[in-house]
Design an enzyme around this catalytic site. Sequence first.
Site, PDB file in Angstrom:
ATOM      1  N   GLU A   1      16.387  14.266 -29.629  1.00  0.00           N
ATOM      2  CA  GLU A   1      17.220  13.787 -30.730  1.00  0.00           C
ATOM      3  C   GLU A   1      16.449  13.848 -32.051  1.00  0.00           C
ATOM      4  OE1 GLU A   1      19.136  10.026 -29.822  1.00  0.00           O
ATOM      5  OE2 GLU A   1      19.165  10.476 -27.692  1.00  0.00           O
TER       6      GLU A   1
ATOM      7  N   TRP B   1      26.805   5.866 -21.035  1.00  0.00           N
ATOM      8  CA  TRP B   1      25.627   5.169 -21.566  1.00  0.00           C
ATOM      9  C   TRP B   1      26.010   3.699 -21.766  1.00  0.00           C
ATOM     10  CZ3 TRP B   1      20.554   6.169 -22.114  1.00  0.00           C
ATOM     11  CH2 TRP B   1      19.796   5.154 -22.727  1.00  0.00           C
TER      12      TRP B   1
ATOM     13  N   ASP C   1       0.799  -1.221   0.000  1.00  0.00           N
ATOM     14  CA  ASP C   1       0.000   0.000   0.000  1.00  0.00           C
ATOM     15  C   ASP C   1       0.837   1.280   0.000  1.00  0.00           C
ATOM     16  OD1 ASP C   1       1.025  -0.398   2.525  1.00  0.00           O
ATOM     17  OD2 ASP C   1      -0.801   0.216   3.593  1.00  0.00           O
TER      18      ASP C   1
ATOM     19  N   GLY D   1      15.034  10.855 -25.595  1.00  0.00           N
ATOM     20  CA  GLY D   1      15.746   9.710 -26.137  1.00  0.00           C
ATOM     21  C   GLY D   1      15.398   9.509 -27.603  1.00  0.00           C
ATOM     22  N   TRP D   2      16.021   8.517 -28.206  1.00  0.00           N
ATOM     23  CA  TRP D   2      15.829   8.296 -29.642  1.00  0.00           C
ATOM     24  C   TRP D   2      14.369   8.029 -29.988  1.00  0.00           C
ATOM     25  CZ3 TRP D   2      18.536   9.330 -33.778  1.00  0.00           C
ATOM     26  CH2 TRP D   2      18.180   8.732 -34.989  1.00  0.00           C
TER      27      TRP D   2
END
Length: 442
Positions: free
Chosen positions: A204, A421, A119, A147-148
């Site tokens: 991007e 990345w 909960d 993002g892409w």
Amino acid sequence: MRTRLLRRLTTLGTIVAVAAAGLPASAASAGSGNGHRGDGPLKVGYYTQWSNYSGFFVKNVDTSGQARRLTHINYAFGNVGPDGKCFINNEPGQGDAWADFQRGYPEAESVDGKADAWDQPLAGNFNQLRKLKAKHPDLKVLISLGGWTWSNYFSDAVLTPESRRAFVSSCIDLYIKGNLPALDGRGGPGSAAGVFDGIDLDWEWPGSAGEPGNVIRPEDKQNFTAVVEEFRRQLDRYGKEKRRHYLLSAFLPANPAAIDAGFEVRKIFKDLDYGTLQGYDYHGTWEPLTNQHSALRVPRGNPTTPDFSVTSTVDAYLQRGAPRQKVVVGVPYYSQGWTGVTGTANNGLFQPATGAAAGSNTYRAVSALVGTGGYRVHRDIWAGHAWIFDGSTFWTYDDPAVIVQKALWVRSRGLGGAMIWSLDGDTEDGVLTRSLAGGLGR
């Protein structure tokens, strides 16, 4: 000639030694004025929303040793809807609220070893990030937008002053104030307050092609500057209420054509705490020849002219007015791989190939191939890149030695730090992050 050779050998010895030990090498300190309250360069790592499905949890960022070496984590990604506002939902390809804040974590997968209650308003990755910050109080977490695959509607969102105000307000309300949608007993007003310390813009790309179907306009360049200003204005206004500074960063491309089509570099850096530069995907399996995908310098004999490299990318931004202390260099924890390589010259580099190599492209997976099936490591010390080749399959990647070489170069140039990345590509004991932190200095 002899002096240059000795210098090269000494440099390689330093790189390998620092990579193995994960210890700081002596170099000038960098990173002041870039949004980090501590000393030294930034170490920014992306944690992806979907990595928990492959067994890499926020807890692994802690147990691997990555968390204590990072200064910032960017959570990828938040989406922007066709109405030009930030949103979270559970719709395939559009959102994963389950991963973000609904999934209950058992003891074994939780940062603090405590299971989520059925909960509690906040669960999922967001709650695990909150626990990670509690364990590492100096660590900052940003939500990365776009993002892409989720940059489709940025152009609409930033088109007018009114749309920009609404867009920015929606993102701050959702992520900074933490007013999540109420879904199946999770979320609700203020439920994610305190999880995120800022916003990372990953559009991007403004003014140039990204994923097919993205909205693109010639005025994206000026509108990106305007939305950065609007984010800074609204973040500062809310920060004044809370008596704190909220961070603002952006992910920026390597291609000079994309830079000039979409970014007024000098202007946006006035409002950004720092910008992270694309330091990878310079080449990849969409091309018919094997090549480097993240070299520090363009390798000699490269058939592509002109070509991309970390050095040329950084120089492009400095020449356009980016302050060097705000420039954060991206490094990859993944590889680009080709198979069906038909030539053995240059140990497989710059040779024709038939397509993409099979298997996982994380550093963790590719590095495990070394010494098996004929795979050997090859490197160009001057260019700053490495690859493995077994006679028919070629992988280009950053190993610990290359990571340290780049980190020392970042420090020598007085840049703001490095960005990763992505964190799930590292080994279980975080060898790449340890090498990066050692090279940059703690």
